[in-house]
Design a protein around this motif. Structure first.
Motif, short mmCIF file in Angstrom:
data_model
loop_
_atom_site.label_atom_id
_atom_site.label_comp_id
_atom_site.label_asym_id
_atom_site.label_seq_id
_atom_site.Cartn_x
_atom_site.Cartn_y
_atom_site.Cartn_z
N LEU A 81 -11.53 8.74 9.93
CA LEU A 81 -10.72 9.94 10.16
C LEU A 81 -10.32 10.08 11.63
CD1 LEU A 81 -12.55 12.53 7.88
CD2 LEU A 81 -10.26 11.56 7.54
N LEU A 82 -11.23 9.76 12.53
CA LEU A 82 -10.90 9.80 13.96
C LEU A 82 -9.77 8.83 14.28
CD1 LEU A 82 -14.46 9.98 15.57
CD2 LEU A 82 -12.70 11.76 15.62
N GLU A 83 -9.83 7.65 13.70
CA GLU A 83 -8.77 6.67 13.92
C GLU A 83 -7.43 7.17 13.40
OE1 GLU A 83 -7.70 2.19 12.40
OE2 GLU A 83 -9.81 2.65 12.79
N ALA A 84 -7.45 7.81 12.23
CA ALA A 84 -6.22 8.34 11.66
C ALA A 84 -5.64 9.46 12.53
CB ALA A 84 -6.47 8.85 10.24
N CYS A 85 -6.50 10.36 13.00
CA CYS A 85 -6.04 11.45 13.88
C CYS A 85 -5.45 10.89 15.16
CB CYS A 85 -7.19 12.39 14.21
SG CYS A 85 -7.73 13.42 12.84
N ALA A 86 -6.12 9.92 15.76
CA ALA A 86 -5.61 9.31 16.99
C ALA A 86 -4.27 8.63 16.75
CB ALA A 86 -6.63 8.31 17.54
N HIS A 87 -4.16 7.94 15.64
CA HIS A 87 -2.91 7.26 15.30
C HIS A 87 -1.76 8.26 15.15
CE1 HIS A 87 -0.30 4.16 13.67
NE2 HIS A 87 0.00 5.00 12.69
N ILE A 88 -2.01 9.35 14.44
CA ILE A 88 -0.98 10.38 14.26
C ILE A 88 -0.58 10.97 15.60
CG2 ILE A 88 -0.55 12.69 13.33
CD1 ILE A 88 -2.37 11.84 10.93
N SER A 89 -1.55 11.38 16.38
CA SER A 89 -1.27 12.00 17.68
C SER A 89 -0.50 11.05 18.59
CB SER A 89 -2.57 12.44 18.33
OG SER A 89 -2.31 13.03 19.59
N ASN A 90 -0.99 9.82 18.70
CA ASN A 90 -0.33 8.84 19.58
C ASN A 90 1.06 8.49 19.09
OD1 ASN A 90 -2.61 8.77 21.18
ND2 ASN A 90 -3.44 6.93 20.20
N HIS A 91 1.23 8.34 17.79
CA HIS A 91 2.54 7.99 17.25
C HIS A 91 3.55 9.10 17.50
CE1 HIS A 91 5.54 6.05 14.80
NE2 HIS A 91 5.70 7.19 14.15
N LEU A 92 3.13 10.34 17.32
CA LEU A 92 4.06 11.44 17.53
C LEU A 92 4.40 11.60 19.01
CD1 LEU A 92 2.80 13.96 14.87
CD2 LEU A 92 4.87 12.59 14.82
#
Length: 120
Positions: A81-92
């Motif tokens: 979940l941390l990886e997914a949150c980081a991916h979303i934040s960084n991608h946006l």
């Protein structure tokens, strides 16, 4: 020829094409970043507390090793979940910067006089 609008066409639900605004992207990115911070802190707290309980229980009860397995599974899930949150934040964040750069390029390179010149 119309350059200032799209042709009218029926759409589902009376709404137009999909659009996203920078503030919408920023809000989603901020929420993902906030969730990451809370999940990192709270997920670690749960892992440490459960790990201590598993160690204490292992000495006297068979359930301790089962709780150790749960702690390991918990850590994998939290990390995912941390990886997914980081991916979303960084991608946006990247998307906002990329589109801002595109907008700047279009605004600075588009010249109405140049377009007019090519249609004469």
């Amino acid at each position: 020829m119309r350059l200032n609008q799209l042709h009218s066409r029926p759409t589902s639900g009376g709404r137009g094409d999909l659009s996203v605004h920078a503030k919408d992207l920023a809000a989603i990115g901020d929420a993902a970043f906030t969730l990451y911070g809370r999940l990192e802190k709270d997920g670690e707290h749960a892992k440490v507390a459960s790990g201590k309980a598993a160690k204490d229980l292992t000495d006297d009860f068979a359930v301790g090793s089962a709780l150790t397995d749960v702690v390991e599974k918990w850590k994998k899930q939290v990390d995912s979940l941390l990886e997914a949150c980081a991916h979303i934040s960084n991608h946006l964040d990247y998307t906002q910067k990329a589109h801002a750069g595109d907008e700047y390029h279009i605004a600075t390179s588009l010249s109405i006089s140049k377009i007019d010149e090519n249609f004469r």
